[in-house]
Design a protein around this motif. Sequence first.
Motif, short mmCIF file in Angstrom:
data_model
loop_
_atom_site.label_atom_id
_atom_site.label_comp_id
_atom_site.label_asym_id
_atom_site.label_seq_id
_atom_site.Cartn_x
_atom_site.Cartn_y
_atom_site.Cartn_z
N ALA A 166 -53.24 15.62 2.97
CA ALA A 166 -53.88 16.66 3.78
C ALA A 166 -53.51 16.51 5.26
O ALA A 166 -54.00 17.25 6.11
N TYR A 177 -48.10 11.25 -4.84
CA TYR A 177 -47.95 12.67 -5.13
C TYR A 177 -47.68 13.00 -6.60
O TYR A 177 -48.20 13.97 -7.13
N GLY A 240 -54.09 16.89 -8.67
CA GLY A 240 -53.77 17.45 -7.36
C GLY A 240 -53.02 18.77 -7.36
O GLY A 240 -52.59 19.24 -6.31
N PHE A 241 -52.81 19.36 -8.55
CA PHE A 241 -51.99 20.57 -8.61
C PHE A 241 -52.75 21.75 -9.20
O PHE A 241 -53.51 21.61 -10.15
N VAL A 242 -52.51 22.94 -8.62
CA VAL A 242 -53.00 24.18 -9.23
C VAL A 242 -51.79 25.02 -9.59
O VAL A 242 -50.76 24.95 -8.92
N TRP A 254 -51.82 41.76 -0.17
CA TRP A 254 -50.72 42.15 0.71
C TRP A 254 -50.00 43.40 0.18
O TRP A 254 -48.78 43.44 0.13
N ASP B 278 -45.70 23.02 -3.39
CA ASP B 278 -46.09 23.12 -1.99
C ASP B 278 -47.51 22.62 -1.78
O ASP B 278 -48.42 22.99 -2.52
N VAL B 279 -47.67 21.77 -0.75
CA VAL B 279 -48.98 21.18 -0.46
C VAL B 279 -49.75 22.10 0.49
O VAL B 279 -49.25 22.49 1.54
N TYR B 280 -50.98 22.43 0.11
CA TYR B 280 -51.86 23.22 0.97
C TYR B 280 -52.48 22.32 2.02
O TYR B 280 -52.39 21.09 1.95
N GLU B 281 -53.19 22.97 2.96
CA GLU B 281 -53.81 22.23 4.06
C GLU B 281 -54.79 21.17 3.57
O GLU B 281 -54.93 20.12 4.17
N ASN B 282 -55.48 21.43 2.44
CA ASN B 282 -56.48 20.48 1.94
C ASN B 282 -55.89 19.37 1.07
O ASN B 282 -56.62 18.58 0.50
N MET B 284 -54.27 19.70 -1.76
CA MET B 284 -53.94 20.18 -3.11
C MET B 284 -52.56 20.85 -3.04
O MET B 284 -52.19 21.40 -2.02
N ALA B 285 -51.84 20.78 -4.17
CA ALA B 285 -50.52 21.41 -4.18
C ALA B 285 -50.47 22.47 -5.26
O ALA B 285 -51.23 22.41 -6.23
N ARG B 286 -49.59 23.44 -5.08
CA ARG B 286 -49.43 24.45 -6.14
C ARG B 286 -48.09 24.22 -6.84
O ARG B 286 -47.13 23.77 -6.22
N GLN B 387 -49.72 35.27 8.56
CA GLN B 387 -50.41 35.49 7.27
C GLN B 387 -50.13 34.35 6.30
O GLN B 387 -51.02 33.87 5.61
N LEU B 388 -48.86 33.92 6.25
CA LEU B 388 -48.49 32.84 5.32
C LEU B 388 -49.18 31.54 5.70
O LEU B 388 -49.70 30.82 4.83
N ARG B 391 -52.83 31.36 4.90
CA ARG B 391 -53.08 31.17 3.47
C ARG B 391 -52.65 29.78 2.99
O ARG B 391 -53.33 29.13 2.21
N ARG B 392 -51.49 29.32 3.44
CA ARG B 392 -50.90 28.11 2.83
C ARG B 392 -50.86 26.89 3.74
O ARG B 392 -50.44 25.82 3.31
N ASN B 395 -47.78 22.78 5.68
CA ASN B 395 -47.08 21.70 4.99
C ASN B 395 -46.24 22.16 3.82
O ASN B 395 -45.74 21.35 3.04
N HIS B 399 -40.69 28.68 -0.44
CA HIS B 399 -41.25 30.04 -0.51
C HIS B 399 -41.74 30.56 0.84
O HIS B 399 -42.83 31.12 0.94
#
Lengths: 442, 420
Positions: A166, A177, A240-242, A254, B278-282, B284-286, B387-388, B391-392, B395, B399
């Motif tokens: 984070a 990771y 840790g992944f969604v 959008w 890709d890692v979000y601010e918190n 968590m990654a997608r 906007q990106l 949302r993301r 980090n 994309h």
Amino acid sequence: MSKSPNIFIPALGGTALIIGLAYGIASRDYGAGKIEILETRVQQVEAQASVASEKASAESERAAELEQMIAEVQAAAAERVSSEADLTTPAPRTGGSYGIGRAAHSEEIAVWDVDVLPNGRGLPVGSGNAFDGEEIFADKCASCHGDFAEGVDNWPVLAGGFDTLADEDPVKTVGSYWPYLSTAYDYIYRSMPFGEAGTLTPDETYAIVAYILYSNDLIDDEFDLSQANLGSFEMHNKDGFVVDDRPEQEYAKWREEPCMENCKEEVHVTMRSVFLVETPPESGSNSVMNHASAEGLPSFTSEGPSFIPVAVAKPTKQDEANAAPAVQETETEDEGVDLIAAGKKVFRKCQACHKVGDGAKNASGPQLNGLVGRTMGSTDDFKYSGVFLAAMEEGRVWDEAALAEFLAKPKSYMKGTKMAFSGLKKEADITAVTEYLKSFGE
Amino acid sequence: MDEMFKPSRRSFLRGSAAVAVGSAAGAAAAEGPDPLIADLQDWASYTGVGVDETPYGMPISFESHVVRRNVEWLTASPISSINFTPIHALDGTITPQGCAFERHHSGAIELSKQDYRLMINGLVDKPLVFTYDDIERLPRENHVYFCECAANTGMEWAGAQLNGAQFTHGMIHNMEYTGVPLRTLLSEAGADTSSDKWVYVEGADASSNGRSIPMEKALDDVLVAFKANGEALRMEHGYPVRLVVPGWEGNMWVKWLRRIEVTDMAVESREETSKYTDVYENGMARKWTWVMDAKSVITSPSPQMPIKHGPGQMVISGLAWSGHGQITRVDVSKDGGITWETARLGKQGDTKALTRFYLDTQWDGKPMLLQARAIDDTGYVQPTKGQLRERRGENSVYHNNCIQTWYVDAEGNAENVEVS
């Protein structure tokens, strides 16, 4: 199609001419005898004219018929296009089989199908621990990933980084990771070591994976990792992944018709390019820092820019440089050229770690310009293994014989070398790569 | 090269004099006759190069700067690295193979058609092996598709970084592929194609890059391709056979395709867990972010393509694309997004392929903040960087399809900037 009736104009015109001529001749007064002859001729001409007129009418009917046919063809084509039943159909979807391809042998499948699934399915029988792994890692991995999996230069860091995900710059390692340990086994076994993929045994791979876990403080050095426990090993970041959430989070939002006018009051530049990138005529690029500040640039409103900055000297003259044709290198046509070309191909096995040519720098291995004739272990700023430092002390020099022996069996010629490469099996390859290396002087 | 084509010193001087006149006042306003017209030129008098001089032609020497380029410090080694398509210097939509970007994980390999084998195994009735010739016997299709690396524009998450459309947006190419639908091969092997199955694909090179593709996509438009732009694939693009995964991130377009395995779950390979996530601010990654969203960029003017002609009539040109379908509209702003004008599309683009846009406009010679904004046939509007990030976070690596801004100064030079 509008052209087709024109074809008949000469025929119709000709007929009219003949009729006109006939009446002209008949009107003259040449006496009764001649009148008879003329009347006969008039009759003949009239008959001819009637035939010609019939012909013309038949031809014009034919033209109308053809026009009709053209219209029909066009209508049919238009219908096909509008119903999308054109001829550019996709390849047929087969329900069955064309009978192409041969049955794969189970031995073949066993060699190629070595991927490992997250639950450990696909793991081969074997085991290893960090104690054994440390030595293998030092030998085969550390030149890029560092002795403690900390990463050398730009090569991946494999250990540490816990609780940084984070942060502003997350350190994404196997420990911090990676959600599944299967990935580490799968990747290392198939794709590592870099430049020598596919040479590790299952036991070596288990030991390397165990050493990486140990470097991440996730196991102790006696923990035996095997096909029995690797698949169920829980990784630190397993939750840790969604899965891609753009459909809900982004696509749904959008899609509004965007603003076209007066969308903002004012716009100003918040950041200028960090690097200016020069593009030399030959290839590649050179990045230089951009020291210009955003304050020197105007802000914008619907009235246009707030001011027009005074022009400063342009950073590069790359366009002029680009326009100059590239200089062609001329090759001397001696017999060495073929060997050098062959050596260049052989050198692909080395290029992951060793650089040659203009400006070649040390990488995972020392740069090799001017190698033949050079004292062993003597390249500046390269961290050699002990055996090479000793060779340097002794003043041993790389001659062709030494090089040939080393390249054939690096680890027996230089016991203790860090170089992971197992050696060149063909003498011809050794000769060729030596010639190739000799083509790069100091 | 023919001796006669080397310009003489005299003709060089004449030529450069003409260029000086031209750039100062515009060729039309030149005083007196243009020597390039008035004097007999060598090329109009002597004969040129005969046929067979170059059995496979290269661009003329004047275009030798239009090449792929890398940025050395981005990666540890050029063997596992990327270079960039010179999109700033191209027009139309088709990328010539010779300058289409390359990305290798263990270098480009020389694999001949004779040595090529493709295995299909896993949840299939008949595990099969195909030769190259086998593949050419199956019904094939032609399609134009873009291939964009998920990391294209990735550097720019951290702010304006690299100065040139080639470097910010050049991890993309667009080619006409000839290939066999993947579903044909799956059908040939009697694969279990139920919707919860996956197709794992793997390359023959040392990295054996492998990715998992959900069955729905595999049955839809994925191609096993062997030709691009009419000719064999180039070595660097996976000769002799690569996978084409339309609209999805380039890493899945496995080169030197050697194996297709039908599985009941994603393999979760390195390239779909530790990379291309890709890692979000918190923290968590997608993952499984396969589709490349709608995106556009102005290719000219841009940092490598300054305006050289001064104020007046000009063409603003660029590229737009969407992994979801067709581009339906591109808007262009000259003032950083305050006012937008709808650009003209060169021609209606194919689905999941590049579309060229043009704005024919007048330049008043004042600074501009140039932006383009793409809209696709799902109605999706290309987002701003703001906007990106909202949302993301900052980090992400992959994309980044944000609206790009070029600042153009009064001299016509362009620079990569970020705006409020």
